[in-house]
Design an enzyme around this catalytic site. Structure first.
Site, PDB file in Angstrom:
ATOM      1  N   ASN A   9      12.705  33.768  17.910  1.00 53.91           N
ATOM      2  CA  ASN A   9      11.382  34.374  18.095  1.00 53.91           C
ATOM      3  C   ASN A   9      10.504  33.358  18.843  1.00 53.91           C
ATOM      4  O   ASN A   9      10.227  32.273  18.327  1.00 53.91           O
ATOM      5  CB  ASN A   9      10.790  34.720  16.722  1.00 53.91           C
ATOM      6  N   HIS A  12       5.497  31.804  19.432  1.00 57.41           N
ATOM      7  CA  HIS A  12       4.576  30.666  19.355  1.00 57.41           C
ATOM      8  C   HIS A  12       4.556  29.813  20.617  1.00 57.41           C
ATOM      9  O   HIS A  12       3.710  28.925  20.746  1.00 57.41           O
ATOM     10  CB  HIS A  12       4.821  29.881  18.070  1.00 57.41           C
ATOM     11  N   HIS A  45       7.134  39.548  19.111  1.00 60.04           N
ATOM     12  CA  HIS A  45       6.310  40.522  18.382  1.00 60.04           C
ATOM     13  C   HIS A  45       5.095  40.816  19.259  1.00 60.04           C
ATOM     14  O   HIS A  45       4.275  39.933  19.498  1.00 60.04           O
ATOM     15  CB  HIS A  45       5.890  39.890  17.047  1.00 60.04           C
ATOM     16  N   ARG A  47       1.872  42.103  19.150  1.00 61.13           N
ATOM     17  CA  ARG A  47       0.883  42.494  18.132  1.00 61.13           C
ATOM     18  C   ARG A  47      -0.230  43.303  18.765  1.00 61.13           C
ATOM     19  O   ARG A  47      -0.556  43.124  19.944  1.00 61.13           O
ATOM     20  CB  ARG A  47       0.298  41.243  17.447  1.00 61.13           C
ATOM     21  N   ARG A  51      -2.448  38.484  20.146  1.00 60.77           N
ATOM     22  CA  ARG A  51      -2.842  37.082  19.929  1.00 60.77           C
ATOM     23  C   ARG A  51      -1.867  36.100  20.564  1.00 60.77           C
ATOM     24  O   ARG A  51      -2.201  34.962  20.813  1.00 60.77           O
ATOM     25  CB  ARG A  51      -3.010  36.791  18.438  1.00 60.77           C
ATOM     26  N   GLU A  72       9.694  43.187  18.053  1.00 55.33           N
ATOM     27  CA  GLU A  72       9.061  43.499  16.761  1.00 55.33           C
ATOM     28  C   GLU A  72       7.743  44.191  17.034  1.00 55.33           C
ATOM     29  O   GLU A  72       6.972  43.757  17.899  1.00 55.33           O
ATOM     30  CB  GLU A  72       8.757  42.223  15.979  1.00 55.33           C
ATOM     31  N   THR A 103       3.310  38.042   9.707  1.00 53.01           N
ATOM     32  CA  THR A 103       3.657  39.256   8.977  1.00 53.01           C
ATOM     33  C   THR A 103       3.783  38.941   7.482  1.00 53.01           C
ATOM     34  O   THR A 103       4.551  38.077   7.095  1.00 53.01           O
ATOM     35  CB  THR A 103       4.995  39.829   9.503  1.00 53.01           C
ATOM     36  N   GLU A 153      16.030  44.469   8.241  1.00 51.56           N
ATOM     37  CA  GLU A 153      15.870  43.009   8.302  1.00 51.56           C
ATOM     38  C   GLU A 153      15.277  42.599   6.970  1.00 51.56           C
ATOM     39  O   GLU A 153      14.161  43.018   6.617  1.00 51.56           O
ATOM     40  CB  GLU A 153      14.953  42.581   9.456  1.00 51.56           C
ATOM     41  N   HIS A 193      12.202  35.404   8.633  1.00 49.50           N
ATOM     42  CA  HIS A 193      10.832  35.027   8.253  1.00 49.50           C
ATOM     43  C   HIS A 193      10.816  33.782   7.382  1.00 49.50           C
ATOM     44  O   HIS A 193      11.353  33.788   6.286  1.00 49.50           O
ATOM     45  CB  HIS A 193      10.063  36.149   7.541  1.00 49.50           C
TER      46      HIS A 193
HETATM   47  N1  PXP Z   1      11.276  38.502  11.484  1.00 51.82           N
HETATM   48  C1  PXP Z   1      10.132  39.211  11.517  1.00 51.82           C
HETATM   49  C2  PXP Z   1      10.200  40.671  11.266  1.00 51.82           C
HETATM   50  C3  PXP Z   1       8.902  38.604  11.817  1.00 51.82           C
HETATM   51  O1  PXP Z   1       7.765  39.337  11.827  1.00 51.82           O
HETATM   52  C4  PXP Z   1       8.884  37.226  12.108  1.00 51.82           C
HETATM   53  C5  PXP Z   1       7.596  36.561  12.481  1.00 51.82           C
HETATM   54  O2  PXP Z   1       7.096  37.145  13.640  1.00 51.82           O
HETATM   55  C6  PXP Z   1      10.110  36.524  12.075  1.00 51.82           C
HETATM   56  C7  PXP Z   1      11.291  37.186  11.739  1.00 51.82           C
HETATM   57  C8  PXP Z   1      10.184  35.080  12.399  1.00 51.82           C
HETATM   58  O3  PXP Z   1       9.543  34.335  11.404  1.00 51.82           O
HETATM   59  P1  PXP Z   1       9.332  32.791  11.565  1.00 51.82           P
HETATM   60  O4  PXP Z   1       8.469  32.584  12.762  1.00 51.82           O
HETATM   61  O5  PXP Z   1       8.689  32.404  10.281  1.00 51.82           O
HETATM   62  O6  PXP Z   1      10.695  32.174  11.759  1.00 51.82           O
END
Ligand code: PXP
Length: 239
Positions: A9, A12, A45, A47, A51, A72, A103, A153, A193
């Site tokens: 992901n 960031h 994601h 959003r 952001r 996402e 999330t 998930e 997550h």
């Molecule tokens: N899975 C989902 C559904 C998420 O919303 C997120 C965060 O956007 C992640 C995985 C990844 O989480 P993390 O950034 O904490 O690894």
């Protein structure tokens, strides 16, 4: 069973860019580096408040990601329209609150059943696989199956936030039991997550685990060691 896929992901990277509202660091360049470093796919994601990831990122990523491209998103009509245009390989439906930092909690499948079914039908008609981001709970897994989801998930956030050994063990058992139930009723299992270099190992033993979505820990590690090294360190744990 072979090792789980690692989808990174890269939200960031865009968070850093948006901090100054400029053009760098570019998440598209980040996706290229992650894939060159051996990951299996890219997750973002989009959003509602934009952001971090922007619409143009999603369209550009669709063009350049060679592995699995997982989008996402919350079930807002505006985002559903964009997703249907982009046609990623997989859509993961997540809950979304504007004020949250990230999330929080899994999707309330019971409360949003009609909209979830309609969206899954739409995405399936476009050949997009659908995953529902949910708590490790048998009832929610059964509802997810009834809605026609291809994957769940499993939200690993509560496990990742647990501090006491007992609590950690309880949460990991919930994840394993949920995965076993999903496999029993014929729905595939992803997880994500809050996973990082120290808490990941027990999650790798989740029955039938197909894919991990990991972001914040890898991008954070990359600040010190660079993105290719951060990706390789995570892959070493998984594979
Ligand atoms: N899975 C989902 C559904 C998420 O919303 C997120 C965060 O956007 C992640 C995985 C990844 O989480 P993390 O950034 O904490 O690894």
């Amino acid at each position: 069973m072979s090792a789980a896929l690692l989808c990174i992901n890269i939200d960031h990277i865009a968070t850093l860019r948006q901090a100054r509202g400029g053009v760098y660091p570019d998440p598209v360049e980040g996706a290229l580096l992650c894939e060159r470093s051996g990951c299996d796919g890219i997750t973002v994601h989009l959003r509602e408040d934009r952001r971090h990831i922007q619409d143009r990122d999603v369209f550009a990523l669709k063009e350049i990601v060679k592995g699995k491209f997982n989008l996402e998103m919350a079930l807002s009509d505006e985002i559903i329209k964009i997703a249907a245009e982009v046609k990623p390989d997989q859509i993961t439906i997540v809950p979304e609150k504007r004020e949250e930092l990230t999330t929080e909690g899994g999707l309330d499948v019971g409360k949003n059943t009609k909209k979830i079914i309609e969206s899954i039908n739409l995405f399936h008609s476009l050949n997009i696989a659908v995953s529902l981001f949910i708590e490790p709970d048998e009832k929610v897994i059964e509802l997810s199956k009834k809605c026609g989801a291809d994957y769940i998930e499993i939200h690993t956030g509560t496990y990742c936030n647990a501090v006491q050994k007992e609590e950690i063990n309880k949460e990991i058992d919930r994840i394993y039991n949920a995965a076993n139930h999903a496999l029993k009723i014929g729905i595939k299992v992803n997880a994500g997550h809050g996973l990082n270099y120290s808490n990941l190992k027990p999650v790798l033993k989740t029955p039938g685990l197909e894919e991990l979505n990991i972001g914040h820990s890898i991008i954070s590690r990359a600040v010190f060691v660079g993105l290719p090294e951060a990706v390789k360190e995570m892959l070493k744990i998984i594979k």
